[in-house]
Design an enzyme around this catalytic site. Structure first.
Site, PDB file in Angstrom:
ATOM      1  N   HIS A 177     -58.921 -16.791  32.807  1.00  0.00           N
ATOM      2  CA  HIS A 177     -59.786 -16.673  31.627  1.00  0.00           C
ATOM      3  C   HIS A 177     -59.257 -17.541  30.477  1.00  0.00           C
ATOM      4  O   HIS A 177     -59.973 -18.394  29.940  1.00  0.00           O
ATOM      5  CB  HIS A 177     -59.855 -15.202  31.204  1.00  0.00           C
ATOM      6  CG  HIS A 177     -60.757 -14.942  30.041  1.00  0.00           C
ATOM      7  ND1 HIS A 177     -62.028 -14.438  30.183  1.00  0.00           N
ATOM      8  CD2 HIS A 177     -60.591 -15.114  28.698  1.00  0.00           C
ATOM      9  CE1 HIS A 177     -62.598 -14.324  28.999  1.00  0.00           C
ATOM     10  NE2 HIS A 177     -61.739 -14.720  28.071  1.00  0.00           N
ATOM     11  N   GLU A 178     -58.016 -17.341  30.131  1.00  0.00           N
ATOM     12  CA  GLU A 178     -57.453 -18.082  28.993  1.00  0.00           C
ATOM     13  C   GLU A 178     -57.342 -19.567  29.325  1.00  0.00           C
ATOM     14  O   GLU A 178     -57.506 -20.421  28.448  1.00  0.00           O
ATOM     15  CB  GLU A 178     -56.099 -17.497  28.577  1.00  0.00           C
ATOM     16  CG  GLU A 178     -56.127 -16.012  28.178  1.00  0.00           C
ATOM     17  CD  GLU A 178     -57.173 -15.661  27.119  1.00  0.00           C
ATOM     18  OE1 GLU A 178     -57.613 -16.555  26.360  1.00  0.00           O
ATOM     19  OE2 GLU A 178     -57.575 -14.478  27.068  1.00  0.00           O
ATOM     20  N   HIS A 180     -60.605 -21.204  28.463  1.00  0.00           N
ATOM     21  CA  HIS A 180     -60.688 -21.528  27.028  1.00  0.00           C
ATOM     22  C   HIS A 180     -59.863 -22.787  26.728  1.00  0.00           C
ATOM     23  O   HIS A 180     -60.286 -23.670  25.978  1.00  0.00           O
ATOM     24  CB  HIS A 180     -60.123 -20.376  26.190  1.00  0.00           C
ATOM     25  CG  HIS A 180     -61.041 -19.196  26.060  1.00  0.00           C
ATOM     26  ND1 HIS A 180     -62.314 -19.294  25.560  1.00  0.00           N
ATOM     27  CD2 HIS A 180     -60.853 -17.877  26.328  1.00  0.00           C
ATOM     28  CE1 HIS A 180     -62.875 -18.072  25.534  1.00  0.00           C
ATOM     29  NE2 HIS A 180     -62.017 -17.202  26.003  1.00  0.00           N
ATOM     30  N   GLU A 239     -66.797 -18.722  25.529  1.00  0.00           N
ATOM     31  CA  GLU A 239     -66.688 -17.620  26.487  1.00  0.00           C
ATOM     32  C   GLU A 239     -67.325 -18.014  27.830  1.00  0.00           C
ATOM     33  O   GLU A 239     -66.904 -17.538  28.882  1.00  0.00           O
ATOM     34  CB  GLU A 239     -67.353 -16.380  25.879  1.00  0.00           C
ATOM     35  CG  GLU A 239     -66.807 -15.067  26.359  1.00  0.00           C
ATOM     36  CD  GLU A 239     -65.322 -14.851  26.114  1.00  0.00           C
ATOM     37  OE1 GLU A 239     -64.740 -15.499  25.212  1.00  0.00           O
ATOM     38  OE2 GLU A 239     -64.729 -14.046  26.851  1.00  0.00           O
TER      39      GLU A 239
HETATM   40 ZN    ZN Z   1     -62.329 -15.108  26.056  1.00  0.00          ZN
END
Ligand code: ZN
Length: 496
Positions: free
Chosen positions: A260-261, A264, A290
């Site tokens: 997830h990170e 980003h 997101e």
């Molecule tokens: Zn996030």
């Protein structure tokens, strides 16, 4: 000095001050001993003031006015035209809010956050109620600075999704809510996948997390991975991306946090270096950001092709726990729909319901139609309708998220819009490269990364979110691909 040169220089220095704020904030979460708290708060407040004074300087307004004729003659897609547009927007928004109100909000938000921490620990909404009332009163005064508006919620939403209207979000969520609820009813299970409870040695989790981040295309020349309480990603400059995560022995959530990170981080890392030190150097919007964390974490990172490649590695790392667990059981476990109370622990399917609940309630709060004292009852009633569980206490209910305690209204919907976009964007990438999933089975992600970089990341926030989405997927936000994706995935898992 040429007006454009002078303006860009001023904007670059503002960007530098903001990056310095981020360095201090990152350090505060990652390295700072608790004793540094008070000094750090002062340092951050000072930098905030310096940035604000520079951003609202009359000279910026004069320069923007002087440059108006030049802007009209520029190619609207050029960097300069986009920088001028963003600079005008930022300047006008910041100038609308009186300095005293901005200062009071910052102060009360800090204290209110502390009050929320205590109230959540003891599950005592009454202790938090006066703070939330104060926050809302200030937020409404802040919203009034932007009158006239159609819906007060439009004003808070615009800070995260420029130009998006509350009615647009309502329409998207009105389609999603009954469909996701039906999927949860059909597929939610209480089965405890005991093999998912470890213990999983933390050093092995870190090795696997780093392997994923590298496989997705990040370079340790430009990335760091550190441990924090609440994971996040922040970019501190060109070639300086900071990912954070956390490890727990009794689950493998860290692998999904890393993906997830990393999503980003890849987005920020891929922004054209030409845009550095300008107001358009970040991701396109909160939802677009997101969409990338969720594309890598969920669309890629929970798929069967991905696990065909990565599961043998995880099983090697944890032979005692997973040695006898077949791939399909593992993949089902990381996709299983469940009814749970806490948003951040929710599975991919039911997650949307948690967001819809918050979006509905915060509209009512912001509009003043729902009194703060009635919030817990409203929460519990709607939660039961949407998720089908009775909320036993406020810690597992209305007090679980920090957002409202810091005045953050209008942010929640971007999580679900991000999920919707992640699938729209993924489908476009797969159209361009139909064999992406075969590549995942071999641990190859470069082609997906490059498609995302050149079609999305490189633009930063040059264009409005709606324009960016149109460029990438060729149309507006559409919830149908996301619903199809969830239905297909859950249907396949049920049949397997
Ligand atoms: Zn996030």
């Amino acid at each position: 000095m040429e007006p454009l040169t002078e303006l860009k220089q001023r904007l670059a220095e503002i960007a530098d001050v903001q990056r310095a704020q981020s360095v201090l904030a990152w350090d505060m979460e990652v390295w700072m001993p608790p004793g540094g708290q008070k000094s750090r708060a002062t340092q951050l407040a000072t930098l905030e003031k310096i940035a604000h004074v520079r951003q609202t300087d009359d000279r910026i307004g004069e320069l923007l006015d002087e440059l108006e004729p030049q802007r009209a003659s520029l190619d609207p897609d050029s960097d300069d035209a986009c920088i001028l547009r963003a600079a005008r927007r930022d300047f006008e928004k910041l100038r609308r809010v009186p300095a005293e109100l901005a200062g009071e909000l910052a102060q009360v938000q800090a204290e209110s956050h502390q009050a929320w921490v205590g109230a959540r620990e003891t599950s005592d909404f009454a202790a938090f109620q006066p703070w939330l009332e104060r926050i809302l009163e200030l937020r409404r005064r802040w919203i009034e600075c932007f009158a006239p508006y159609d819906d007060p919620y439009d004003v808070v939403l615009d800070d995260f999704e420029e130009g998006m209207r509350t009615e647009d979000v309502r329409a998207i969520f009105a389609t999603l809510a009954p469909e996701i609820s039906a999927l949860v009813v059909a597929h939610a299970s209480d089965e405890q996948d005991e093999f998912m409870q470890g213990p999983f040695a933390l050093d092995q989790q870190e090795v696997l997390s780093r392997e994923l981040i590298e496989a997705f295309g990040a370079s340790w020349d430009a990335f760091r991975l550190d441990v924090v309480v609440h994971p996040f990603e922040v970019t501190l400059g060109v070639g300086d991306v900071r990912l954070t995560t956390r490890y727990a022995e009794d689950d493998l959530t860290s692998l999904f946090t890393a993906m997830h990170e990393c999503g980003h981080g890849l987005y920020e890392w891929g922004v054209s270096p030409r845009l550095d030190r300008t107001p358009v150097a970040g991701g396109g919007s909160a939802a677009l950001h997101e969409s990338q964390s969720r594309l890598w974490e969920n669309v890629v990172g929970r798929s069967l092709p991905f696990w065909r490649w990565f599961y043998p590695r995880v099983r090697n790392a944890f032979p005692d726990q997973l040695g006898n667990v077949p791939l399909t059981d593992f993949q089902r476990a990381v996709n299983r729909a469940r009814r749970t109370f806490i948003r951040v622990d929710a599975d991919e399917t039911s997650y949307g319901l948690h967001v819809i609940l918050r979006f509905e309630l915060e509209q009512e709060l912001v509009a003043g139609r729902l009194a703060v004292k009635d919030l817990p009852d409203a929460w519990n009633a709607r939660f039961e309708e949407l998720v089908g569980l009775e909320v036993p206490n406020d810690r597992l209910g209305v007090l679980q998220d920090s957002h409202w305690s810091t005045g953050l209204f209008g942010y929640f919907p971007t999580y679900l819009i991000g999920s919707v976009l992640s699938v729209q964007i993924w489908e476009k990438a797969r159209e361009a490269h139909p064999d992406l999933e075969e590549q995942f089975e071999r641990g190859e992600f470069a082609e997906l990364h490059e498609w995302l970089r050149s079609n999305l990341y490189v633009h930063g926030s040059k264009f409005t979110p709606a324009e960016t989405i149109e460029r990438v997927v060729g149309g507006p936000i559409d919830s149908q691909p996301y619903l199809r994706y969830l239905r297909d995935k859950l249907g396949t898992l049920a049949a397997a």
